[in-house]
Design an enzyme around this catalytic site. Sequence first.
Site, PDB file in Angstrom:
ATOM      1  N   TYR A 172       0.862  -1.184   0.000  1.00  0.00           N
ATOM      2  CA  TYR A 172       0.000   0.000   0.000  1.00  0.00           C
ATOM      3  C   TYR A 172       0.891   1.225   0.000  1.00  0.00           C
ATOM      4  O   TYR A 172       1.844   1.313   0.780  1.00  0.00           O
ATOM      5  CB  TYR A 172      -0.893  -0.002   1.251  1.00  0.00           C
ATOM      6  CG  TYR A 172      -1.811   1.194   1.351  1.00  0.00           C
ATOM      7  CD1 TYR A 172      -2.897   1.334   0.493  1.00  0.00           C
ATOM      8  CD2 TYR A 172      -1.603   2.189   2.302  1.00  0.00           C
ATOM      9  CE1 TYR A 172      -3.751   2.431   0.592  1.00  0.00           C
ATOM     10  CE2 TYR A 172      -2.448   3.286   2.407  1.00  0.00           C
ATOM     11  CZ  TYR A 172      -3.520   3.404   1.548  1.00  0.00           C
ATOM     12  OH  TYR A 172      -4.358   4.487   1.649  1.00  0.00           O
ATOM     13  N   ASP A 189       9.331   2.894  -0.066  1.00  0.00           N
ATOM     14  CA  ASP A 189       8.257   3.550   0.675  1.00  0.00           C
ATOM     15  C   ASP A 189       8.451   3.188   2.143  1.00  0.00           C
ATOM     16  O   ASP A 189       8.078   2.109   2.596  1.00  0.00           O
ATOM     17  CB  ASP A 189       6.900   3.083   0.148  1.00  0.00           C
ATOM     18  CG  ASP A 189       5.752   3.793   0.869  1.00  0.00           C
ATOM     19  OD1 ASP A 189       6.024   4.531   1.843  1.00  0.00           O
ATOM     20  OD2 ASP A 189       4.595   3.595   0.459  1.00  0.00           O
ATOM     21  N   LYS A 206       3.999   9.290   8.692  1.00  0.00           N
ATOM     22  CA  LYS A 206       3.741   8.716  10.009  1.00  0.00           C
ATOM     23  C   LYS A 206       4.708   9.246  11.084  1.00  0.00           C
ATOM     24  O   LYS A 206       4.503  10.349  11.561  1.00  0.00           O
ATOM     25  CB  LYS A 206       3.698   7.190   9.916  1.00  0.00           C
ATOM     26  CG  LYS A 206       2.561   6.782   8.935  1.00  0.00           C
ATOM     27  CD  LYS A 206       2.107   5.353   8.981  1.00  0.00           C
ATOM     28  CE  LYS A 206       0.815   5.243   8.156  1.00  0.00           C
ATOM     29  NZ  LYS A 206       0.866   4.369   7.024  1.00  0.00           N
TER      30      LYS A 206
HETATM   31  C1  LIG Z   1       0.244   4.805   5.601  1.00  0.00           C
HETATM   32  C2  LIG Z   1       1.031   4.552   4.382  1.00  0.00           C
HETATM   33  C3  LIG Z   1       1.012   5.398   3.271  1.00  0.00           C
HETATM   34  C4  LIG Z   1       0.045   6.537   3.157  1.00  0.00           C
HETATM   35  O1  LIG Z   1       0.227   7.524   4.103  1.00  0.00           O
HETATM   36  P1  LIG Z   1      -1.011   8.485   4.476  1.00  0.00           P
HETATM   37  O2  LIG Z   1      -0.401   9.486   5.400  1.00  0.00           O
HETATM   38  O3  LIG Z   1      -2.044   7.609   5.078  1.00  0.00           O
HETATM   39  O4  LIG Z   1      -1.465   9.095   3.204  1.00  0.00           O
HETATM   40  C5  LIG Z   1       1.888   5.157   2.240  1.00  0.00           C
HETATM   41  N1  LIG Z   1       2.738   4.135   2.279  1.00  0.00           N
HETATM   42  C6  LIG Z   1       2.786   3.281   3.312  1.00  0.00           C
HETATM   43  C7  LIG Z   1       3.786   2.185   3.319  1.00  0.00           C
HETATM   44  C8  LIG Z   1       1.916   3.449   4.391  1.00  0.00           C
HETATM   45  O5  LIG Z   1       1.926   2.566   5.392  1.00  0.00           O
END
Ligand SMILES: *Cc1c(COP(=O)(O)O)cnc(C)c1O
Length: 433
Positions: free
Chosen positions: A147, A242, A270
């Site tokens: 994701y 990511d 995060k």
């Molecule tokens: C949470 C998440 C996102 C998206 O971040 P948001 O602040 O929710 O838009 C992207 N990549 C990873 C790996 C994530 O866990």
Amino acid sequence: MSLSETDGSVAAFMRAQKVIPGGVNSPVRAFRSVGAGPLFIRQAAGAYITDVDGNTFLDFVGSWGPMLLGHARREVIEAVRQTALQGTSFGAPTVAETEMAELITAMMPSVEKVRMVNSGTEATMSAVRLARGFTARDMIIKFDGCYHGHADSFLIKAGSGAATLGIPDSRGVTKATARDTLVARYNDRQSVEALFDSYPSQIAALIVEPVAGNMGVILPDEGFLDFLRRITRANNALLIFDEVITGFRVATGGAQQRYGVIPDLTTLGKIIGGGLPVGAYGGRADIMNMLAPDGPVYQAGTLSGNPLAMAAGCATLRLLKQHPQIYSELEKKSALLEAGLRDNLRRAGQSGVINRCGSMLTMFFTGRDSVCNHADAMSCDTAKYADYFRRLLATRIYQAPSQFECMFVSDAHTESDIEQMIEKSYKSMTSLK
Ligand SMILES: *Cc1c(COP(=O)(O)O)cnc(C)c1O
């Protein structure tokens, strides 16, 4: 749910559903996949979170990752408070943004330059645009079950809430956009090779969660990240890690430090916001210099680098930089949790797999020996997870309302919190059908 009192949450949810789609501003919060209604939260402190009815829970969600230092950490709150008194947004540069960038580049050396944005979604979306601009190519590779936020290009076989709710391919994403996203299987080298063979000189970037966290925790097989580094380089495609979850969680310098593989671009979010809405993307200076106003790739944001967010982020990163022992303590507590849960499975006669990297962990209810990719994760008994979730919640343990998410251990959890979790987990496991 056998919590004594949740009338407040039930009423709040009914009220919210009238004016907010599904009553929530992010789908997994609705607790749909565990057959319960969401708890509306009033406050949180350290490792504990309290709902509007006054029920207090030991929290292993940690706002889905950001709260590495625990809720309402004094230093972070104090920084936000002091900053707010000076005004909350100027739409002009502040020194705090540079401090933030200096902290990130110092702790994660592959990031030579970094741009702040407002969410992880914005970070990955912008990183991919930049990769396309830099390479003058259109296609990207992502992995089934990973994701990367909710931008159109990534809602193809997506993990997290999209997987939980069974809509990994969202409506509303155009065929043209979907065509440019190629999907490989996590930990499957051949699936990656096949895509590079089929689309020579067309792939701008490969994006990957270096430790997957959005189909539950799945670790990269030995050498897998190295392989991704080699094959992207050989094909003049960029490698994007990511690290929105793993950044500053699995090591001071993220998964790239832990596994010793250096990407071209990294996306963050995060933890770097310390609980405020923040994302960032950065990497090689020659690539980052393609961004406006220096270069031809456009990306902007009215609230990017917001003073409150920078205050919370700088306070968080500074604490992590000054106290690297936080990571060894997290490792110790998380290993204790892992061992306890594994022992519980055995004693309760339940089959399951536990995957852990540092302070991120998932216990999969599956008969398989290992969970190494999305298909493996999908073998899980989600009804059993839902039952387990509800039983744990009734004992005041709050963990993710989905089988395909992480448990997060924070600096605020004590060993006795972990022991409490293990004990209650055992009781919940023995009552499962
Ligand atoms: C949470 C998440 C996102 C998206 O971040 P948001 O602040 O929710 O838009 C992207 N990549 C990873 C790996 C994530 O866990």
